[in-house]
Design a protein around this motif. Sequence first.
Motif, short mmCIF file in Angstrom:
data_model
loop_
_atom_site.label_atom_id
_atom_site.label_comp_id
_atom_site.label_asym_id
_atom_site.label_seq_id
_atom_site.Cartn_x
_atom_site.Cartn_y
_atom_site.Cartn_z
N ALA A 123 -5.61 -5.45 11.43
CA ALA A 123 -4.35 -6.18 11.27
C ALA A 123 -4.36 -7.05 10.03
N SER A 150 -2.10 -6.55 6.64
CA SER A 150 -1.29 -7.68 6.21
C SER A 150 -1.64 -8.10 4.78
N ASP A 204 -2.65 -15.53 6.26
CA ASP A 204 -3.54 -15.04 7.31
C ASP A 204 -4.52 -16.13 7.75
N VAL A 236 2.62 -14.10 13.88
CA VAL A 236 2.42 -12.67 14.15
C VAL A 236 3.73 -11.91 13.93
N SER A 293 4.44 -11.68 10.19
CA SER A 293 3.56 -10.69 9.57
C SER A 293 4.04 -9.27 9.86
N ALA A 294 4.40 -9.01 11.14
CA ALA A 294 4.88 -7.67 11.50
C ALA A 294 6.19 -7.35 10.76
N PRO A 333 -0.44 -6.08 13.63
CA PRO A 333 -0.30 -7.51 13.94
C PRO A 333 0.21 -7.75 15.37
#
Length: 275
Positions: A19, A23, A50, A81, A84-85, A109
Motif C-alpha cells: 500500500a 501510494s 504516508d 486512507v 490515499s485511495a 490502501p
Amino acid sequence: MNKMKYAQWAGFGVVLIVALGISWFSMGTMAMDFFHLPAWIAYAVSVAFDGAAIYVAVLSSEYAKTEDSGLMPRLVTMGMVGVSAWLNFQHASLMGLGLAGQVFFAAPPVIAGILFELFLKFENRKELRKRGKVAKSLPVFGKAAWTRYPTKTFKAASKVVLHRLNEVMKTETQTLDDVYQEDKTIIEDKTPVKTEQKTAAPKKTLKTKTAKELSSEYPDIDQIDADLSINKIVLTLWGGGMRDRDDLVATVSKVKGIEVTKNTVNRSLSRAGLV
C-alpha cells in the motif's frame, strides 16, 4: 509470540508495504507528470503524507490500549486512507488505465485500512476484557435443550442475565454509596469552625462534662484514632454505650481537636439508622 502471530504480522506487513509503495509511486509520478513538480519535492510530499498516516495509525493503536477515547486518531487515519485511495484512483484515471487499473491502484490502501481497523478493535476489546468491562458469555445449553424445552431454556437464560444484572447493580450502587459517604465525611472533617469575630462576646463553651470526666467514665476514649472520620467516631462511641448527645459532642470534639456541633452528631446517627 507464536508462529501464528508471526504469520499475522508478516501478512499485515506485506499489505502495508504494498500500500505504501503504490501510494509513494502514484503520488510521486502524478506530481511530476501532471503537476510538473521536481522529483525530490514530489516524492517528499508522498513520504510526508504516508509518514503522517503511519504516525496517526500508531497513535490510534496506543489509544486502543487505554481507557481514553481514540476516536479522533482513528477518524484521521481512516480519512488519510480514503484520501490515499482517492489519489491513486485519480492517478489511474489520468493514466487512462480504465476501471481495472483504478481498482488496482485504489485497493491496497483500503485493504490496509480495513486490516488496521480490525487490529484496533481486537486490541481495544482485549484491554476491556483485562479491566472486566466485557460481559461473560451465557452458559451453553445446547441445541437439544433449545429444541425440546425452549421455554424453560429461555427462562434459565433470563435468570442468568437477571442475576448478573443484580450483581452489577449491587456492586455499582455500593461503590457509589461508599464514594458519597467518603465525600460527605471529608466535607464535614474539612469544614472550618465558624467563630464569632466580636471581641466583646465571650467564647462559647460546651455545657457538658469535662474531658477528664468523660475519660474516666469511658476509658476507651483515649484509644480512639483521631484520624477517623467524625461519622466513624460517633458510631464507635455509640456502640460503646454512649447515648447522651452532649457527651457525644464533647467526646468527638476532644478526639478530633475541633468544635463539632450536635447537628453533625445527629446526622451521623441518622445516616446509620440509629435514631
